[in-house]
Design a protein around this motif. Sequence first.
Motif, mmCIF file in Angstrom:
data_model
loop_
_atom_site.group_PDB
_atom_site.id
_atom_site.type_symbol
_atom_site.label_atom_id
_atom_site.label_comp_id
_atom_site.label_asym_id
_atom_site.label_seq_id
_atom_site.Cartn_x
_atom_site.Cartn_y
_atom_site.Cartn_z
ATOM 1 N N ALA A 1 0.829 -1.207 0.000
ATOM 2 C CA ALA A 1 0.000 0.000 0.000
ATOM 3 C C ALA A 1 0.861 1.254 0.000
ATOM 4 N N GLU A 2 1.913 1.240 0.789
ATOM 5 C CA GLU A 2 2.819 2.389 0.849
ATOM 6 C C GLU A 2 3.524 2.593 -0.488
ATOM 7 N N PHE A 3 3.955 1.515 -1.131
ATOM 8 C CA PHE A 3 4.634 1.634 -2.424
ATOM 9 C C PHE A 3 3.689 2.188 -3.481
ATOM 10 N N VAL A 4 2.473 1.670 -3.514
ATOM 11 C CA VAL A 4 1.514 2.080 -4.547
ATOM 12 C C VAL A 4 0.975 3.482 -4.275
ATOM 13 N N GLY A 5 0.841 3.825 -3.011
ATOM 14 C CA GLY A 5 0.315 5.137 -2.664
ATOM 15 C C GLY A 5 -1.186 5.149 -2.438
ATOM 16 N N VAL A 6 -1.722 4.037 -1.932
ATOM 17 C CA VAL A 6 -3.131 3.980 -1.553
ATOM 18 C C VAL A 6 -3.236 3.596 -0.089
ATOM 19 N N GLY A 7 -4.414 3.808 0.466
ATOM 20 C CA GLY A 7 -4.549 3.602 1.896
ATOM 21 C C GLY A 7 -4.779 2.172 2.324
ATOM 22 N N GLU A 8 -5.301 1.333 1.426
ATOM 23 C CA GLU A 8 -5.738 0.003 1.838
ATOM 24 C C GLU A 8 -5.223 -1.073 0.891
ATOM 25 N N ALA A 9 -4.836 -2.206 1.472
ATOM 26 C CA ALA A 9 -4.419 -3.371 0.704
ATOM 27 C C ALA A 9 -4.948 -4.615 1.407
ATOM 28 N N VAL A 10 -5.543 -5.523 0.632
ATOM 29 C CA VAL A 10 -6.152 -6.732 1.185
ATOM 30 C C VAL A 10 -5.542 -7.928 0.454
ATOM 31 N N ILE B 1 0.486 8.133 -11.690
ATOM 32 C CA ILE B 1 -0.254 7.279 -10.754
ATOM 33 C C ILE B 1 0.289 5.866 -10.886
ATOM 34 N N ARG B 2 0.691 5.291 -9.770
ATOM 35 C CA ARG B 2 1.247 3.943 -9.818
ATOM 36 C C ARG B 2 0.149 2.899 -10.026
ATOM 37 N N CYS B 3 0.491 1.859 -10.742
ATOM 38 C CA CYS B 3 -0.461 0.779 -10.991
ATOM 39 C C CYS B 3 -0.908 0.182 -9.659
ATOM 40 N N GLY B 4 -2.176 -0.151 -9.613
ATOM 41 C CA GLY B 4 -2.826 -0.570 -8.382
ATOM 42 C C GLY B 4 -3.654 0.539 -7.792
ATOM 43 N N ALA B 5 -3.329 1.801 -8.149
ATOM 44 C CA ALA B 5 -4.068 2.951 -7.637
ATOM 45 C C ALA B 5 -5.078 3.484 -8.646
ATOM 46 N N HIS B 6 -5.091 2.950 -9.869
ATOM 47 C CA HIS B 6 -6.088 3.372 -10.848
ATOM 48 C C HIS B 6 -7.425 2.708 -10.534
ATOM 49 N N GLY B 7 -8.507 3.441 -10.798
ATOM 50 C CA GLY B 7 -9.838 2.874 -10.611
ATOM 51 C C GLY B 7 -10.238 2.793 -9.156
ATOM 52 N N LEU B 8 -11.407 2.182 -8.924
ATOM 53 C CA LEU B 8 -11.890 1.993 -7.554
ATOM 54 C C LEU B 8 -11.068 0.946 -6.825
ATOM 55 N N MET B 9 -10.679 -0.099 -7.564
ATOM 56 C CA MET B 9 -9.842 -1.157 -7.001
ATOM 57 C C MET B 9 -8.860 -1.629 -8.069
#
Length: 373
Positions: free
Chosen positions: A45-54, A168-176
């Motif tokens: 999550a930190e690498f991609v730049g989003v708040g949540e990873a499951v 925008i890093r991949c994984g952060a595009h779109g809703l999920m």
Amino acid sequence: MTMADLPIIIPDVHFDEVESDLRTVFASGQLTSGPFGTEFERAVAEFVGVGEAVATTSATTALHLALAALDVGSGDEVLLSDFTFPATANVVVQTGATPVFVDSSPNDFSMDPECLRSLVSGRTRVVMPVDPFGQPADHAAIGAIAAEAGASVIVDAACSLGGERDAIRCGAHGLMGCFSFHPRKVVTCGEGGMVMTADPDLAGRLRTLRNHGSVRAGGPGLSFVEPGFNYRLGEVPAVMALSQVRRLDEILTDRRRTASLYDERLTGTEGLTVPRPPDRTEWSYQSYVVVLDDYLDRDRVIRDMAEERIGTTIGTYACHQHPAYSRWGYVDGDLPNSARFAGQALTLPLVPGMTLEQVERVVETLRRVLRTG
């Protein structure tokens, strides 16, 4: 077919990097839902730049979990890339929704935004573009079309950890966005996946569904609030993957260095095209893939390269060509660009620390094979 001494990929896993953490896991007795899985999620999550990873057991289960979290089902349409491994389509079918395949662009493996626009209907619930081989799709254009249609975007980012488009890093595009950690991916743990999102409420539902639809009830047991799945990633694969995430920048630099060596030596080679990233885009180079001219027999090239002990393979599949999806009326040739890529894309070896001599061996052997027609 002879065994290649230069395979397509060698997983970049080192025992000395995981030994201590594995001993900790075994000593703890906690083989799932433990601290290493949590740390793995946090690091990605930190690498991609989003708040949540499951974290999940595979990219397939990550994609299925993402669709389930949006209650996608019968009567819905999911517009997805045709040029992809069929797992992308299978998860749509498993929800009861209808897969609607979208062609690639003529000179781009990923989803063609204009083809997407032509297929949107009142039943469109989700748009699911793929980042093929670590090459980010045109997410700005795709996202705008999805927004106009009132549809959510779930990105099959299985191959694209480390890629980037429009800052925008991949994984952060779109809703999920959904990653894979299969052995051929940039980071591997054997089998594993992950759903990324910036929405904490959505992440909460993903975690509930991942663990049998359960939540903590305040006592020693669980409360099962909806039917769910067992998609939890174990601690041993989390340790493996985390060891690579800790040096992900190094891994990506190495892959891009090798890709650059290929680019320099293959550009201008008769009989093939070398795809290049568009502006404001970085590829992760999960695979290094070229496109052979139509007059060449790609499968023969693969066999001839194997005779030289060099591993090569196809790119991926045009799903609409396969019997599993014929019930929706597809016939071979309906989507000509993805069909062409399915027949003519060729994946070359890209291994950790690949030497100039190894790259030149692949290039010279490929040129010789192509000259034989």
